[in-house]
Design an enzyme around this catalytic site. Structure first.
Site, mmCIF file in Angstrom:
data_model
loop_
_atom_site.group_PDB
_atom_site.id
_atom_site.type_symbol
_atom_site.label_atom_id
_atom_site.label_comp_id
_atom_site.label_asym_id
_atom_site.label_seq_id
_atom_site.Cartn_x
_atom_site.Cartn_y
_atom_site.Cartn_z
ATOM 1 N N GLU A 226 0.858 -1.192 0.000
ATOM 2 C CA GLU A 226 0.000 0.000 0.000
ATOM 3 C C GLU A 226 0.891 1.239 0.000
ATOM 4 O O GLU A 226 0.671 2.168 -0.757
ATOM 5 C CB GLU A 226 -0.936 -0.013 1.218
ATOM 6 C CG GLU A 226 -1.879 1.191 1.197
ATOM 7 C CD GLU A 226 -2.881 1.224 2.326
ATOM 8 O OE1 GLU A 226 -3.125 0.185 2.959
ATOM 9 O OE2 GLU A 226 -3.430 2.314 2.579
ATOM 10 N N ARG A 304 -7.338 2.715 13.368
ATOM 11 C CA ARG A 304 -8.262 1.594 13.185
ATOM 12 C C ARG A 304 -8.246 0.646 14.393
ATOM 13 O O ARG A 304 -9.228 -0.006 14.687
ATOM 14 C CB ARG A 304 -7.987 0.848 11.870
ATOM 15 C CG ARG A 304 -9.196 0.069 11.390
ATOM 16 C CD ARG A 304 -8.979 -0.548 10.022
ATOM 17 N NE ARG A 304 -9.546 0.216 8.927
ATOM 18 C CZ ARG A 304 -10.831 0.189 8.545
ATOM 19 N NH1 ARG A 304 -11.703 -0.554 9.169
ATOM 20 N NH2 ARG A 304 -11.233 0.921 7.530
ATOM 21 N N GLU A 705 -10.672 -7.821 4.129
ATOM 22 C CA GLU A 705 -9.982 -7.946 5.408
ATOM 23 C C GLU A 705 -10.734 -8.735 6.482
ATOM 24 O O GLU A 705 -10.116 -9.475 7.243
ATOM 25 C CB GLU A 705 -9.659 -6.541 5.950
ATOM 26 C CG GLU A 705 -8.606 -5.821 5.131
ATOM 27 C CD GLU A 705 -8.594 -4.325 5.386
ATOM 28 O OE1 GLU A 705 -9.567 -3.648 5.013
ATOM 29 O OE2 GLU A 705 -7.616 -3.839 5.965
HETATM 30 MO MO1 MOS Z 1 -4.923 -2.903 3.354
HETATM 31 S S1 MOS Z 1 -4.174 -3.531 5.165
HETATM 32 O O1 MOS Z 1 -5.992 -1.658 3.943
HETATM 33 O O2 MOS Z 1 -3.620 -2.326 2.391
#
Ligand code: MOS
Length: 764
Positions: A226, A304, A705
C-alpha cells in the site's frame, strides 16, 4: 462467475512485473541498506563498488533533484539516508549495473562507518522515552471511572501480538522506462499507483503528469504494497531520470523480508469490568504500537485499532488510548485488517481472562454483549448490527451444543490429546478512515463492435477485484461477460486513485463503473427508442438485446452501439464516486466514519497433541454477513485465505528481531507461514444473506480484510485445549501461540511467565 484470471494463472500466462519483456539497454538496480539499526553516518565509501566492471552509477541522496522525502502521512522518511540511519536495511545508496548480479555484488563492496546510537526495539521503551510518531489518541464513551465502582468483577492484564510478514509471492519491485520529453513510464508492483506517482514527482521535482504508473496485477499485496512499494519504484525512476535508461529492481526474498515493514506488533494493557450478569460495563485499553522507524501508515493503523477496540460488542463505558511508538526497526505498515485485528485481540483476551477467573466459557460473556441495532460505538456511529443473527445462526446450524458435548467426551476419554473450541465474532467497519480517500473513478469505453473496456483505480492483487469490476459492467449493460475487458490500472487513464486497500476497492471503484455504465445506457436508450419508434421509458437492455415494454426485440446490443456511434453519440464515460454520508471529527474523535460494517461469527475447534505441543485445527465454521454476495466463488476464496492467514498470525508466524534490531527470522527457513497442512481440515462458510440496504456495490459487502480476524479464534481454541489438559495453566495472551509456547504451557505448574506482571483484581 470464476475469477477472470484463473485461466491465465493456471497456464502461467498471467503477467507480473517479472514477466514484462525487457527493453534493450535495461539496467538493474540493488539498494545498499544500513548494516546498523541506529547511528550517525561518518563516512560512506563507494569507490570499490564504483570500480567494478558493469557498475554504471551509484546514487545517493545527493543525486535527488527534488526533495528527499517519501513519508505518506508524516514527512519523516527520506528516500535515501543522509546523516543518520534508523533501522537495519534502511537504504543508503542505490547501485545501477548491467546485471542484477553485478548490482548485488557491488552493494557488498560499499563501506560505511557508523557512529552507533541507542537502539530501541520495544514500543514500551519508546513510549517511556517519549519517542512517539504522533501524539497519542483516546476514544471515549460514557465514563469508565464511575463504571468501575458499579462493576462486580474487574480484571486487568496484558495482551501482545507480534508482527506478520506479508509474504506476497511476488516480492517488491519496479521497472521504469524513459519516454520522450522526460516522461517516465513506471511498472510497479504497488497497491497505490498514485502514491508512487505523487512521491516520485516530489523526489524528482517534476509534475505528476510526466509519470505514468501502470499496474497489470500483483502477486499479492496484503497491505505490504500500500505504501511500501513506492520506495523501489522511485529508486528506479531516480536512475532512469539521470541515465535515460530503463531500470529494473525486483527484490530478492531475503532482501524484501529485511528491508520492508510488517504488520505492527502491539503490546497492550487492558482492564475490563463486568456486572454480576456478565454485561461488560467498562473497558479500558492502552495500546503500544510498534511503528518502526518512521510513520509510514502507522498513524492510520493506530486509528483503526481504536475503531475496533470493542470488536463486536457493545460496551457503554470505554476509554481506549493508543500510542504510536518509534523504534529502530523497518517501518511497520498496513496488513490485512490494518490495526483492527490487533485491537480485537486485546478485548478477546480481556474476555478470556474474565471467563477463566469466573470459571465459565468465554462465549457466555461474548454472546451477552454482542452489538444490537442502534448501539453506539465508542466513535459515535450507531450499529446496524447483524452480530446476533450471525452468532445465533452459527450456534444453530453448526449444532454447537452437540459439538461441545463431543469435545467434552473426547477430552474425558483422551489423556494426551485434547480438543478446544472458541467463538470469534467480528465486526469490521468498511471505508477508509481517512474520509477523503473514499472516492474513486472509472473509465468505460464501448467500442463500435459492442465490446467494452473498463479502467478503474482498482489494483488486482489476487483478490478478484477485476472480476467484480467486469461483472458490474456486464450486469448494467446486460451483455455477456466475455464482451467486457478490464484494462490495467494506469495513472494516465485514472488519476488520483486511492490505494487498493481498506476492503473498499470493489465498492468504490465498482460504484464508479456502475455510474459510468448507467450514464452510457441512458444515452443509448433514446437511440433504441428512435429505431423502434417507441418512447425512451419502455426501453430496457437485457441479455444482449433491446427490450421494448417487456418484450424482446430484434435489435441487438451491437446494432444499438453502432447506431449510436453513427449518430455521433458519446460511447465513453468517465465517472466519479464518493461514498455519501460519512464523516469524522478527529478533534472530538466522533462521527460516522464507516459506510457500513461487516459482521460474522466463527467457531474454531482444534485438537492438541499434549505430548508434543503440536496441533491441528479440526474446523473453522463461519456464518458471515455478505449482504448479498455478487460472486460467491471469489468471496469464498477471500474467506478461506483470510482465515488461514489469520491462523498463521495467531499460531505460527513469529517475527524475531534481536536487540541490535536485526531480523533473525529473515527467510522461509526461519519464518513459518501456513502451508497446505496448516489449513483446517474443514472450513465451512455459511453466507448470511442480509436484505438490509447498504452502500456496498450491488449490496455485496466487502470481504477483503474481515475474514482474517476469524483467525483470532485459533489462539483461544488452542488456549482452551491447553487448559483442558492442564487446568492450572495460564498461557499469556501473547500471540503467536507457537508449538513451543503451547508445550511450555501444557506442563507449566503455574502461569507461564508473561512479559509484564499481570494484575488480577476481583472487585469486592
Ligand atoms: Mo490494506 S491492510 O488496507 O492495504
Amino acid at each position: 462467475m470464476k475469477n477472470i484470471d484463473s485461466y491465465t494463472h493456471v497456464r502461467g500466462e498471467s503477467i507480473y512485473l517479472d514477466d514484462i519483456p525487457l527493453q534493450q539497454g535495461t539496467l538493474f538496480g540493488a539498494a545498499f541498506g544500513s548494516p546498523h539499526a541506529h547511528g550517525k553516518i561518518l563516512h560512506l565509501d563507494l569507490s570499490a563498488a564504483e570500480k567494478m566492471e558493469g557498475v554504471v552509477r551509484i546514487f545517493t541522496h545527493k543525486d535527488i533533484p527534488g526533495r528527499n522525502q517519501i513519508g505518506g502521512i508524516v514527512p519523516d522518511e527520506p528516500l535515501l539516508a543522509e546523516d543518520e540511519v534508523h533501522f537495519v536495511g534502511m537504504p543508503v545508496a542505490f547501485v545501477v549495473a548491467t546485471s542484477a548480479d553485478i548490482a548485488y555484488a557491488a552493494t557488498k563492496k560499499i563501506k560505511i562507518d557508523i557512529d552507533p546510537l541507542h537502539i530501541i526495539t520495544d514500543p514500551r521503551e519508546a513510549r517511556e522515552k517519549n519517542e512517539l510518531i504522533v501524539p497519542p489518541r483516546t476514544f471515549r464513551l460514557g465514563d469508565v471511572d464511575s463504571a468501575w465502582a458499579q462493576s462486580e468483577y474487574i480484571f486487568e492484564g496484558i495482551a501482545e501480538t507480534n508482527g506478520q510478514e506479508h509474504l506476497y509471492i511476488e516480492t517488491q519491485g519496479a521497472y521504469t522506462i524513459p519516454l520522450e520529453n522526460n516522461f517516465i513510464k513506471i511498472y510497479s508492483s504497488t497497491q497505490g499507483p498514485t502514491a508512487v506517482q505523487r512521491h516520485m514527482a516530489v523526489v524528482l521535482g517534476i509534475p505528476m503528469h510526466q509519470l505514468e504508473v501502470d499496474v497489470t496485477r500483483l502477486g499479492g499485496g496484503f497491505g505490504g504494497k500500500e505504501d511500501q512499494a513506492t520506495l523501489w519504484a522511485i529508486l528506479c525512476a531516480l536512475a532512469t531520470f539521470h541515465l535515460k535508461k530503463p531500470v529494473k529492481y525486483s527484490l530478492h526474498r531475503m532482501e524484501d523480508m529485511m528491508m520492508t515493514g510488517k504488520r505492527n506488533p502491539y503490546s497492550s494493557d487492558f482492564k475490563i469490568g463486568l456486572s454480576k450478569d456478565l454485561k461488560i460495563l467498562a473497558y479500558e485499553a492502552t495500546f503500544h504500537q510498534n511503528a518502526g522507524a518512521t510513520a509510514d501508515l502507522s498513524p492510520a493503523v493506530l486509528e483503526r485499532t481504536l475503531f475496533h477496540c470493542t470488536n463486536s460488542y457493545f460496551v457503554p463505558n470505554v476509554k481506549a488510548t493508543a500510542y504510536s511508538c518509534r523504534t529502530n526497526l523497518p517501518s511497520n505498515t498496513a496488513f490485512r485488517g490494518f490495526g483492527g485485528p490487533q485491537g480485537m485481540f486485546v478485548i478477546e483476551s480481556a474476555i478470556a481472562k474474565a471467563a477463566d477467573h469466573l470459571g465459565i466459557p468465554a462465549s457466555e460473556i461474548q454472546q451477552k454483549n454482542l452489538l444490537r441495532n442502534g448501539d453506539e460505538f465508542p466513535y459515535g456511529q450507531k450499529a446496524e448490527s447483524e452480530a446476533n443473527e450471525c452468532w445465533q445462526e452459527a450456534v444453530e446450524m453448526y449444532e454447537v451444543e452437540k459439538l461441545k458435548a463431543e469435545i467434552e467426551k473426547f477430552n474425558s476419554e483422551n489423556k494426551l490429546s485434547k480438543k478446544g473450541l472458541a467463538f470469534m465474532p467480528i465486526c469490521f467497519g468498511i471505508s477508509f478512515t481517512k474520509i477523503l480517500m473514499n472516492q474513486a473513478r472509472a473509465l468505460v469505453h464501448v467500442y463500435t463492435d459492442g465490446s467494452v473496456g473498463v479502467s478503474t483505480g482498482a489494483v488486482e492483487m489476487g483478490q478478484g477485484v477485476n472480476t467484480k469490476m467486469l461483472q458490474v459492467a456486464a450486469t448494467i449493460f446486460s451483455i455477456d461477460p466475455s464482451k467486457v475487458k478490464v484494462h490495467t490500472t494506469n495513472t494516465f487513464r485514472i488519476s488520483n486513485t486511492s490505494p487498493s486497500a481498506a476492503s473498499s476497492t470493489a465498492d468504490l471503484n465498482g460504484k464508479a463503473v456502475q455510474i459510468a455504465c448507467n450514464t452510457i445506457v441512458e444515452r443509448l436508450k433514446p437511440v433504441a427508442a428512435e429505431i423502434l419508434k417507441v418512447s425512451d421509458s419502455v426501453i430496457e437492455l437485457r441479455d444482449g438485446f433491446v427490450w421494448s415494454d417487456g418484450t424482446k426485440t430484434d435489435l441487438t446490443w451491437e446494432q444499438l452501439v453502432l447506431s449510436a456511434y453513427i449518430k455521433r453519440i458519446n460511447l465513453s464515460e468517465h465517472a466519479h464516486y464518493a461514498t455519501p454520508g460519512i464523516g469524522f471529527d478527529a478533534s472530538v474523535e466522533k462521527g460516522h466514519p464507516f459506510a457500513y460494517h461487516v459482521y460474522g461469527t466463527a467457531i474454531t475447534t482444534v485438537t492438541l497433541d499434549c505430548l508434543r505441543g503440536i496441533y491441528e485445527f479440526d474446523a473453522v465454521k463461519v456464518v458471515h454477513d455478505f449482504g448479498t454476495t455478487m460472486n460467491p466463488i471469489v468471496d469464498r476464496g477471500q474467506m478461506e485465505g483470510g482465515i488461514v492467514q489469520g491462523i498463521g498470525w495467531m499460531t505460527m508466524e513469529e517475527i524475531i528481531y534481536d536487540k541490535e534490531g536485526r531480523l533473525r527470522s529473515n527467510a522461509l527457513s526461519t519464518y513459518k507461514v501456513p502451508d497446505i497442512y496448516s489449513v483446517p481440515k474443514e472450513i465451512d462458510i455459511h453466507f448470511l444473506e442480509t436484505k438490509n440496504d447498504n452502500l456496498a456495490i450491488f449490496r455485496s459487502k466487502a470481504v477483503g480484510e474481515p475474514p482474517l480476524m476469524y483467525g483470532i479464534g485459533a489462539f483461544f481454541a488452542l488456549r482452551n485445549a491447553i487448559k483442558a489438559f492442564n487446568p492450572s495453566a495460564d498461557p499469556a495472551f501473547s500471540a503467536p501461540m507457537t508449538p513451543e509456547k503451547v508445550l511450555m504451557s501444557l506442563y507449566s505448574k503455574t502461569a507461564t511467565p508473561s512479559p509484564k506482571p499481570q494484575l488480577i483484581k476481583e472487585h469486592e
